[in-house]
Structure formats: C-alpha cells, structure tokens
Scaffold this active site. Structure first.
Site, mmCIF file in Angstrom:
data_model
loop_
_atom_site.group_PDB
_atom_site.id
_atom_site.type_symbol
_atom_site.label_atom_id
_atom_site.label_comp_id
_atom_site.label_asym_id
_atom_site.label_seq_id
_atom_site.Cartn_x
_atom_site.Cartn_y
_atom_site.Cartn_z
ATOM 1 N N HIS A 25 -1.796 2.539 -5.052
ATOM 2 C CA HIS A 25 -2.593 2.495 -3.828
ATOM 3 C C HIS A 25 -3.940 1.819 -4.065
ATOM 4 O O HIS A 25 -4.475 1.172 -3.174
ATOM 5 C CB HIS A 25 -2.776 3.896 -3.246
ATOM 6 C CG HIS A 25 -1.557 4.380 -2.545
ATOM 7 N ND1 HIS A 25 -1.056 5.654 -2.723
ATOM 8 C CD2 HIS A 25 -0.723 3.770 -1.683
ATOM 9 C CE1 HIS A 25 0.029 5.787 -1.985
ATOM 10 N NE2 HIS A 25 0.259 4.659 -1.354
ATOM 11 N N HIS A 160 8.339 -4.250 -0.484
ATOM 12 C CA HIS A 160 7.289 -4.562 -1.444
ATOM 13 C C HIS A 160 7.570 -5.835 -2.233
ATOM 14 O O HIS A 160 6.684 -6.690 -2.342
ATOM 15 C CB HIS A 160 7.026 -3.359 -2.359
ATOM 16 C CG HIS A 160 6.269 -2.269 -1.687
ATOM 17 N ND1 HIS A 160 6.893 -1.194 -1.097
ATOM 18 C CD2 HIS A 160 4.945 -2.096 -1.489
ATOM 19 C CE1 HIS A 160 5.973 -0.397 -0.572
ATOM 20 N NE2 HIS A 160 4.788 -0.917 -0.792
#
Length: 185
Positions: A25, A160
């Site tokens: 993150h 992703h």
C-alpha cells in the site's frame, strides 16, 4: 494499510485486514500521490512539493522494510509497527504496486534508479510469479518464492499485473483511464 494495534493480531495473514502494515500500500499511495500531482498540473495548478517528496519517502520506506529483508528475494506482505516482518509471503499485488510506483516515479523524476527498480521487479515477477505451466500469474509465493496458497487461494488477480504493464507505456495523468484514452487517440 495499517490496522489498529491489536486488531487482527490473532489472524495476521487475513487477506483483507492483515495485522500491521502492508508495504504494497505504501507503493500504491506513492503512485497515487503522483497521479494527484499530475491532476493538479492538468488543472493549471502548481502542485505542492510535498506530493513528490511524500511519494519518494513512501517508496524508499517500502523498499527498505519489504525488499529482501529476510534473505530471500522478494517484497514481503506485512510488517509490524516497528517495521519488523510479520508475513513473509510474497504477494503478486505487492510486487505489481512496487513496479507501478517505480515506473511512475521514473517518469516524473527522470531518475534512472526508479527504472532500475522497475526492471529488477519485472525480472523477479517473470521468474517467480508468472505461471508458464498453467497460465496466468501465481497470486502468492512462500518465503522461498515457491507458489503458495495460504493467504489467497487461486489466481484471482490480473488487475495488478495489467495495470503495472500499462503504466510502463502511459503518460502520467490524474487518471490511468484518461492516459489510456489519450494514448489511443
């Protein structure tokens, strides 16, 4: 994403709310800060230098606390609030967010060090995450970079890798979708 101290401590490898903090993150937030910066520039504003400085700091902190910290190549999944590894699995999305952040930082700063990080992580992904026998990408690797399914079962995530692939060739814009549209004409 940091959990409250004590939350999920009994299930540190929860796939959605792991205990501690996820360096993946930090990479993502670094990249998103640069998209915000690009959006401000698109609006004719002069973005605050803090967006770029913060992106660089998030990136370097994530590298320091997650890359090869246990002697094996790869970015670990989570660290505790002192920066010590908790979950040493290597998650696909973490590597892809690292690649994407490095790609965008390389474009924004012109610093070749970020390009070298992206290239290194692409090679790592090619070697360990890409499943040439059964197709797609492994979602999770163990501490030795072997396919694992203890946190996430199956191959649920191509978002992703796809985004990391796109960002290599796109201009940095406020929106990835807008950058795709602009590129397609």
């Amino acid at each position: 994403m940091a959990s409250e101290p004590g939350v999920q401590r009994g299930e540190p490898d929860d796939p959605f709310r792991p205990y501690g903090s996820t360096p993946g993150h930090w990479f993502e937030w670094a990249r998103l800060a640069l998209h915000v910066r690009a959006g401000l520039q698109e609006l004719g504003d002069t973005p605050d230098d803090a967006l770029l400085a913060g992106a660089r700091t998030l990136f370097s902190d994530a590298v320091r606390e997650a890359w090869n910290v246990d002697g094996a190549s790869g970015l670990i999944y989570t660290v505790d609030f002192a920066g010590e590894p908790i979950i040493r699995k290597r998650m696909l999305w973490v590597h892809c967010e690292a690649i994407a952040a490095a790609e965008v930082l390389a474009k924004v700063t012109g610093d070749d060090a970020y390009r070298r990080w992206a290239d290194l992580w692409w090679r790592h992904a090619e070697r360990h995450f890409v499943d040439r026998n059964h197709g797609s990408w492994h979602h999770e690797l163990d501490e030795s970079n072997q396919p694992s399914e203890t946190i996430r079962i199956g191959k649920a995530d191509l978002y992703h890798p796809y985004q990391a692939t796109l960002l290599r060739d796109l201009p940095v814009r406020a929106s990835v979708a807008q950058a795709v549209a602009d590129t397609m004409g």
